[in-house]
Motif scaffolding. Structure first.
Motif, PDB file in Angstrom:
ATOM      1  N   MET A 193       4.180  -6.399  28.107  1.00 28.77           N
ATOM      2  CA  MET A 193       4.519  -5.578  29.276  1.00 28.77           C
ATOM      3  C   MET A 193       6.010  -5.272  29.272  1.00 28.77           C
ATOM      4  N   LYS A 194       6.322  -4.019  29.517  1.00 28.80           N
ATOM      5  CA  LYS A 194       7.711  -3.567  29.465  1.00 28.80           C
ATOM      6  C   LYS A 194       8.406  -3.807  30.799  1.00 28.80           C
ATOM      7  N   HIS A 195       9.618  -4.370  30.738  1.00 25.99           N
ATOM      8  CA  HIS A 195      10.474  -4.476  31.908  1.00 25.99           C
ATOM      9  C   HIS A 195      11.755  -3.688  31.640  1.00 25.99           C
ATOM     10  N   PHE A 196      12.329  -3.179  32.700  1.00 24.49           N
ATOM     11  CA  PHE A 196      13.556  -2.403  32.590  1.00 24.49           C
ATOM     12  C   PHE A 196      14.691  -3.144  33.283  1.00 24.49           C
ATOM     13  N   LYS A 197      15.866  -3.080  32.687  1.00 20.72           N
ATOM     14  CA  LYS A 197      17.029  -3.734  33.294  1.00 20.72           C
ATOM     15  C   LYS A 197      17.318  -3.114  34.662  1.00 20.72           C
ATOM     16  N   ASP A 198      17.355  -1.788  34.696  1.00 20.42           N
ATOM     17  CA  ASP A 198      17.600  -1.042  35.936  1.00 20.42           C
ATOM     18  C   ASP A 198      17.152   0.400  35.700  1.00 20.42           C
ATOM     19  N   ARG A 199      17.407   1.275  36.657  1.00 23.01           N
ATOM     20  CA  ARG A 199      16.964   2.673  36.518  1.00 23.01           C
ATOM     21  C   ARG A 199      17.682   3.384  35.375  1.00 23.01           C
ATOM     22  N   HIS A 200      18.936   3.042  35.135  1.00 18.93           N
ATOM     23  CA  HIS A 200      19.663   3.678  34.020  1.00 18.93           C
ATOM     24  C   HIS A 200      18.994   3.325  32.687  1.00 18.93           C
ATOM     25  N   ASP A 201      18.639   2.070  32.529  1.00 19.93           N
ATOM     26  CA  ASP A 201      17.956   1.626  31.312  1.00 19.93           C
ATOM     27  C   ASP A 201      16.618   2.354  31.158  1.00 19.93           C
ATOM     28  N   ALA A 202      15.848   2.414  32.235  1.00 19.88           N
ATOM     29  CA  ALA A 202      14.552   3.096  32.188  1.00 19.88           C
ATOM     30  C   ALA A 202      14.727   4.577  31.862  1.00 19.88           C
ATOM     31  N   GLY A 203      15.744   5.192  32.456  1.00 19.16           N
ATOM     32  CA  GLY A 203      16.002   6.606  32.215  1.00 19.16           C
ATOM     33  C   GLY A 203      16.358   6.888  30.762  1.00 19.16           C
ATOM     34  N   ARG A 204      17.167   6.014  30.174  1.00 17.40           N
ATOM     35  CA  ARG A 204      17.550   6.206  28.772  1.00 17.40           C
ATOM     36  C   ARG A 204      16.348   6.045  27.847  1.00 17.40           C
ATOM     37  N   GLN A 205      15.502   5.058  28.131  1.00 18.55           N
ATOM     38  CA  GLN A 205      14.306   4.868  27.307  1.00 18.55           C
ATOM     39  C   GLN A 205      13.341   6.037  27.448  1.00 18.55           C
ATOM     40  N   LEU A 206      13.192   6.527  28.664  1.00 17.99           N
ATOM     41  CA  LEU A 206      12.293   7.660  28.904  1.00 17.99           C
ATOM     42  C   LEU A 206      12.822   8.924  28.239  1.00 17.99           C
ATOM     43  N   ALA A 207      14.132   9.090  28.253  1.00 19.03           N
ATOM     44  CA  ALA A 207      14.759  10.263  27.628  1.00 19.03           C
ATOM     45  C   ALA A 207      14.412  10.352  26.149  1.00 19.03           C
ATOM     46  N   GLU A 208      14.377   9.205  25.484  1.00 17.57           N
ATOM     47  CA  GLU A 208      14.078   9.200  24.049  1.00 17.57           C
ATOM     48  C   GLU A 208      12.667   9.724  23.763  1.00 17.57           C
ATOM     49  N   LEU A 209      11.740   9.504  24.699  1.00 15.79           N
ATOM     50  CA  LEU A 209      10.376  10.009  24.522  1.00 15.79           C
ATOM     51  C   LEU A 209      10.288  11.517  24.747  1.00 15.79           C
ATOM     52  N   LEU A 210      11.357  12.085  25.278  1.00 13.15           N
ATOM     53  CA  LEU A 210      11.404  13.524  25.570  1.00 13.15           C
ATOM     54  C   LEU A 210      12.342  14.267  24.620  1.00 13.15           C
ATOM     55  N   GLU A 211      12.693  13.621  23.515  1.00 15.97           N
ATOM     56  CA  GLU A 211      13.728  14.156  22.623  1.00 15.97           C
ATOM     57  C   GLU A 211      13.406  15.553  22.089  1.00 15.97           C
ATOM     58  N   LYS A 212      12.125  15.872  21.958  1.00 15.19           N
ATOM     59  CA  LYS A 212      11.768  17.190  21.408  1.00 15.19           C
ATOM     60  C   LYS A 212      12.221  18.333  22.314  1.00 15.19           C
ATOM     61  N   TYR A 213      12.582  18.002  23.562  1.00 15.37           N
ATOM     62  CA  TYR A 213      13.052  19.041  24.496  1.00 15.37           C
ATOM     63  C   TYR A 213      14.574  19.151  24.538  1.00 15.37           C
ATOM     64  N   LYS A 214      15.258  18.421  23.672  1.00 16.68           N
ATOM     65  CA  LYS A 214      16.725  18.473  23.642  1.00 16.68           C
ATOM     66  C   LYS A 214      17.196  19.879  23.280  1.00 16.68           C
ATOM     67  N   ASP A 215      18.167  20.361  24.051  1.00 17.39           N
ATOM     68  CA  ASP A 215      18.782  21.684  23.837  1.00 17.39           C
ATOM     69  C   ASP A 215      17.800  22.847  23.999  1.00 17.39           C
ATOM     70  N   LYS A 216      16.686  22.595  24.676  1.00 13.00           N
ATOM     71  CA  LYS A 216      15.756  23.676  25.035  1.00 13.00           C
ATOM     72  C   LYS A 216      16.117  24.193  26.432  1.00 13.00           C
ATOM     73  N   ASP A 217      15.394  25.205  26.875  1.00 14.83           N
ATOM     74  CA  ASP A 217      15.649  25.785  28.197  1.00 14.83           C
ATOM     75  C   ASP A 217      14.935  24.939  29.256  1.00 14.83           C
ATOM     76  N   VAL A 218      15.564  23.812  29.609  1.00 14.80           N
ATOM     77  CA  VAL A 218      14.930  22.777  30.429  1.00 14.80           C
ATOM     78  C   VAL A 218      15.683  22.576  31.741  1.00 14.80           C
ATOM     79  N   ILE A 219      14.927  22.356  32.808  1.00 17.01           N
ATOM     80  CA  ILE A 219      15.487  21.842  34.055  1.00 17.01           C
ATOM     81  C   ILE A 219      14.774  20.537  34.371  1.00 17.01           C
ATOM     82  N   VAL A 220      15.558  19.498  34.635  1.00 20.46           N
ATOM     83  CA  VAL A 220      15.005  18.204  35.006  1.00 20.46           C
ATOM     84  C   VAL A 220      15.025  18.107  36.530  1.00 20.46           C
ATOM     85  N   TYR A 221      13.852  17.960  37.128  1.00 16.05           N
ATOM     86  CA  TYR A 221      13.714  17.886  38.587  1.00 16.05           C
ATOM     87  C   TYR A 221      13.434  16.447  39.000  1.00 16.05           C
ATOM     88  N   ALA A 222      14.317  15.903  39.823  1.00 17.80           N
ATOM     89  CA  ALA A 222      14.151  14.530  40.295  1.00 17.80           C
ATOM     90  C   ALA A 222      13.510  14.505  41.672  1.00 17.80           C
TER      91      ALA A 222
END
Length: 212
Positions: free
Chosen positions: A1-30
């Protein structure tokens, strides 16, 4: 089971799973507030714009913690269960109005003079810090669809399997780091974080002002 240090850690890990969208025409909505910290890390990694999408849960009139629906900023409703049929309709209409006004107040507070970004024909990634029932995410997705993006990706650090399957059916792609079977879900998103503090308004304002 995965645990995250904090939201920044979780965000960085999640970002890596979205790498194919790097430098595309993207808006991230929180989804504020907790989703903003996650989304900031994703937007930085993808070199994408950052914006907000608002959705609030509506609690039962006699048990506020028990969500019976969720509503988006422009009044789009997602119902949680049949219990909505038994709730006083006048109360429900007033509660919807109250929640929409609160979301408008928060938009003005958080974004001030920052213009709203159009999702039309863009890749839209909608982000939260985790999901249990997924009600607010569903309402946020409905809101986002009304803006006619080219593609919608829902991204969270953790979601129980049945909720993940439901959300995946609503979007073009669903991305999560941890998708436990329902019976193994820890019951609260915060249980997956070592540090899960309450994100305050000022932190949201600071993040958005630095990423406008």
């Amino acid at each position: 089971m995965k645990h995250f240090k904090d939201r920044h850690d979780a965000g960085r890990q999640l970002a890596e799973l979205l790498e194919k969208y790097k430098d595309k025409d993207v808006i991230v909505y929180a989804l504020p507030r907790g989703g903003v910290v996650i989304a900031e890390e994703i937007a930085k990694f993808l070199h994408a714009s950052l914006d907000l999408i608002f959705a609030h849960k509506i609690g039962h009139p006699y048990q506020e913690e028990y969500a019976i629906a969720a509503i988006s900023e422009h009044g789009l409703i997602v119902e949680a269960s049949d219990e909505l049929r038994f709730v006083d309709k006048k109360w429900f209409e007033k509660e919807k109005e109250r929640q929409v006004l609160e979301m408008k107040r928060r938009r003005a507070l958080y974004l001030k003079n920052i213009p709203k970004k159009s999702a039309k024909d863009k890749i839209a990634i909608i982000v939260d810090d985790g999901i249990a029932t997924g009600l607010t995410m569903q309402a946020g997705i409905k809101e986002l669809k009304s803006n006619q993006p080219k593609k919608i990706i829902a991204a969270v650090p953790v979601s129980p399997k049945s909720t993940a399957q439901l959300l995946a059916s609503m979007v073009d792609e669903f991305v999560a780091i941890e998708i436990p079977p329902d019976g193994q879900f820890l019951g609260a998103v915060g249980a997956y974080y070592d540090e899960f503090y309450q994100v305050e308004d000022q932190e949201v304002i600071d993040i958005l002002s630095q990423n406008s």
